[in-house]
Design an enzyme around this catalytic site. Sequence first.
Site, PDB file in Angstrom:
ATOM      1  N   HIS A  99       6.446   3.722  -9.353  1.00  0.00           N
ATOM      2  CA  HIS A  99       5.407   2.798  -8.602  1.00  0.00           C
ATOM      3  C   HIS A  99       3.968   3.374  -8.919  1.00  0.00           C
ATOM      4  O   HIS A  99       3.653   4.388  -9.112  1.00  0.00           O
ATOM      5  CB  HIS A  99       5.631   2.624  -7.302  1.00  0.00           C
ATOM      6  CG  HIS A  99       6.961   2.230  -6.787  1.00  0.00           C
ATOM      7  ND1 HIS A  99       7.521   0.719  -6.889  1.00  0.00           N
ATOM      8  CD2 HIS A  99       8.279   2.976  -6.631  1.00  0.00           C
ATOM      9  CE1 HIS A  99       8.526   0.743  -6.396  1.00  0.00           C
ATOM     10  NE2 HIS A  99       9.347   2.094  -6.584  1.00  0.00           N
ATOM     11  N   ASP A 137       2.986  -4.637  -5.711  1.00  0.00           N
ATOM     12  CA  ASP A 137       3.320  -3.550  -5.296  1.00  0.00           C
ATOM     13  C   ASP A 137       2.908  -2.381  -4.535  1.00  0.00           C
ATOM     14  O   ASP A 137       1.912  -1.862  -5.091  1.00  0.00           O
ATOM     15  CB  ASP A 137       4.029  -2.854  -6.466  1.00  0.00           C
ATOM     16  CG  ASP A 137       5.116  -1.418  -6.269  1.00  0.00           C
ATOM     17  OD1 ASP A 137       5.328  -1.170  -5.120  1.00  0.00           O
ATOM     18  OD2 ASP A 137       5.660  -1.307  -7.052  1.00  0.00           O
TER      19      ASP A 137
END
Lengths: 548, 548
Positions: free
Chosen positions: B361, B188
């Site tokens: 994130h 990610d």
Amino acid sequence: MLRLVPLGGLGEIGKNSLVVECGEDAVIIDAGMMFPDEDMPGIDLVIPDFTYLKQIAWRIRGLVLTHGHEDHIGAVPYLLKELDMPIYGTRLTLGLLRNKLAEHGLEGRELREVAPGMEIGFSEMKLRFLRVCHSIPDGVGLAIDTPLGTVLHTGDFKLDQTPIDGEITDCNTLASLGEKGVLLMLSDSTNAEVEGMMPSERAVGEALDELFKCSAGKIIVASFASHIHRIQQVVRAAERAGRKLAFCGRNMLGNVNTAVRLGYLELPEHLVVPFDELPRYRRDDLVIMCTGSQGEPLSVLTRIAYHEHPFIRLTRGDRVIISARPVPGNEKSIQKTIDQLFKCGAEVFYEKIAGVHVSGHAAQEELKLVLNMVKPRYFVPVHGEYRQLWHHARLAEEVGIAPGDIFILENGTPLEIDEGGARIGDPVQAGMIFVDGLGFGDTADVVLRDRRQLSRDGIFIVVACIDQGNRRIMGEPDIISRGFAYIPEAYRIMDEVREELVRTLRYCIDEGISDWVVLNWHVRNSMSRILFEKTRRKPLIIPIIMEM
Amino acid sequence: MLRLVPLGGLGEIGKNSLVVECGEDAVIIDAGMMFPDEDMPGIDLVIPDFTYLKQIAWRIRGLVLTHGHEDHIGAVPYLLKELDMPIYGTRLTLGLLRNKLAEHGLEGRELREVAPGMEIGFSEMKLRFLRVCHSIPDGVGLAIDTPLGTVLHTGDFKLDQTPIDGEITDCNTLASLGEKGVLLMLSDSTNAEVEGMMPSERAVGEALDELFKCSAGKIIVASFASHIHRIQQVVRAAERAGRKLAFCGRNMLGNVNTAVRLGYLELPEHLVVPFDELPRYRRDDLVIMCTGSQGEPLSVLTRIAYHEHPFIRLTRGDRVIISARPVPGNEKSIQKTIDQLFKCGAEVFYEKIAGVHVSGHAAQEELKLVLNMVKPRYFVPVHGEYRQLWHHARLAEEVGIAPGDIFILENGTPLEIDEGGARIGDPVQAGMIFVDGLGFGDTADVVLRDRRQLSRDGIFIVVACIDQGNRRIMGEPDIISRGFAYIPEAYRIMDEVREELVRTLRYCIDEGISDWVVLNWHVRNSMSRILFEKTRRKPLIIPIIMEM
């Protein structure tokens, strides 16, 4: 009575303009423009509605410019096309304005140079200018003495204690004004949401040194064309790094020339490389400074990013520094440009990941300091979106100004002050004028509304010939669509739509509807209904029904 | 050979989808959607082009979903309309997907529930799921064992050590995978530009407590409808503050119901106020949680801000908390909503001025930690704009992965790995499919191009009848414009345009030009030229020339 009439800059960033009236005197402070946002497709720029100024034309003593940024001087040419008046500004501000007026064929207007400390007297007002530090040199604030008291307008400012040109905001004059008593203060709200104190512009110089030092390729720095301080820092960093410097972009070249000529930019001649000699230098000898920090489609930086620049090419090892903050609404286009620059192989440095920009507007602690020094009786936060004005008002409350003495105004809503106190007056005409192509003011709301609808669902043109006398439809009706749906895919529904059209026309003929307005209404209605039913879209529908 | 084919999510935020192929097995990881940007007027959402999947349909073993966010599951209904396949996901992910499938009338598809630790075997691949912590519960990463080695896909994750549901990212499994050897890692990249470590989601809870505690009015919290952790924190903060809670917004209600039913949200019944009973409570007893954190035009928060909500009114003393980050491109509409909320008298708290949001994130230090634990042979940064992939690649270099073993891929560009190493393969079809109204895939580029032109300069329709036989123009040609210029102002140029049109038609008749394509070209050309000359605008020109 003292009257303050804001014509722009409140509840928005841009098109700053404000009228201060006292007795028979009226002075306009700034006439700026605003860049259009995404709700205004096809508009090039936005300026304030100057209708009110035409109504008070005989009382206007002049236009006073606080500094040379577009959001303060950008509407001057349009204002001068409607009303002539003397313009007061400092040397650099007038220098930048002159370039702008020349483009509009408005040479020979009356420009009067002022400087900090100077006074200008009218019958009921006396203007005094004071130095403020901002992201362009030669900015001033304004103290206006009136029979009712002093009005202080800070202009755009920050309290940078180590500015590039050594010209700090004149706190001593602010303090002495405060001691004598200020009736009303207007102050810059841009960063009223930002805690603490804005770092000095010098911090950017150190970040640039760091980035220039360890680069093996050429360096491209993009910033605002009017940010003379930033340009000065790039000049000095290039010199320290032993690199040559080239400027690129029409606006930037124009501003650099003006600033050098007027003594606001030190640019050693040996440092500058003319553009056409760029290929003669090694790439690790070069710094190129250009426009495009907002991802503007036609700017130098964007053209470089998309390989469309005639001779600047990026290769691995080159560095691009975007030394500016995204103007709200430009985030996406800036990010696309950054992605594209990375794809060219360059290393890209921007605000999010490196300290390559600081703002030119004061943050919360600075704003409170000025409020405490000036101790105004009344306070009006200016220059900001509503939330910024709100936060600035809150700061004023925190330092002890009574909530009832703080006024968050809207464009067109005057503040009136007399011996009895301050109150909101009756609104005057104010708003946005759209400048679009060659014209200005000719793009009205109805046109924008159409453009928005066109951009959402496209257009649908229905062409048919009818013969009212013989009560028949002549030939096949024609359907033309643009921006509506990809036609090959939509064939199946087009047949149904055409059938519906014939049914509607048949109905109108049978019912003897011969009035064009009514007939068009029926066609538009039935088309709109069936298209929405079949596609959930609402294109603009234009019936073109011809009579034989 | 092992093949990795990204169909979305690279060089963009949104529409994540990726195919992993080995021998005769192919597995799709995620099928997400993307919200359109301002270049795509009238488009509701964007999904990946699934053409390639139809080509390899016989090899597809299933679709694996990593978590329930729209950018990972939003395109599933559109994919299922073209290709059927088993879908693997955790309990909450499938719960959210079920709601979505029901809306599309796709009930009864094969949904197979998985959980961390579970394994699923195909002929050449074995999938193993591992827990990752993200801004929605029940997220998983994926280890895929193949004859060539293990492929690790992190999914969206952060290393929050004190998550709301106690479910931390399973670093121990990452470490043991790393010890055994990982051939390829996909990770990610969303926050690869952000230094340090992302704060824990719990930090938001503390900020909420602070804001709930000292409020005299009602409290409105806006966030993403799928952010179950954030909703849980609002529930707990409301409970601690002794306030009742109401949910508002169709998506939020749906998600809350699903999450409660499946055990992912603890919601004490006594806390919840049904919507129609809101007026029975004192405003300082209430928290209202709703959608609209992105300033979406039809959302609850926007309707409240513009006084368009049927019964939620803001008054002085109320607080609005926008507990979300602006998705790029939404900045301006969010800011407008905030301004409007301030104007309603509310105090508004948002990311810029209060700690009411943290990202889900991982930031740079977390990404490097995972890279060091897993020590993959090859690395592909996924889930991000190009600049984010670039920074993630740079982080991988910093922790010692050789630059030649890091691949920044584009959508549609496969990575192929065999005994000889890894290399870029031949591109497959990939891109954007626009979903617009009821249809999808029927809004092609040509339609978007037209819409953009329409939105910029409007449309200009020229209608004329000519009689080729008798070589004459019948009647007055007609000119219809929309979105072009405000007609009353433009009368003077319209006459000139009409004369030019007659001249052009005259010329065509005299030259005997009877081919419609050529005739239309002449008309379009001359109109385009004169309009640009007179107005600097380039409307779309549609000639409708009829032959008698």
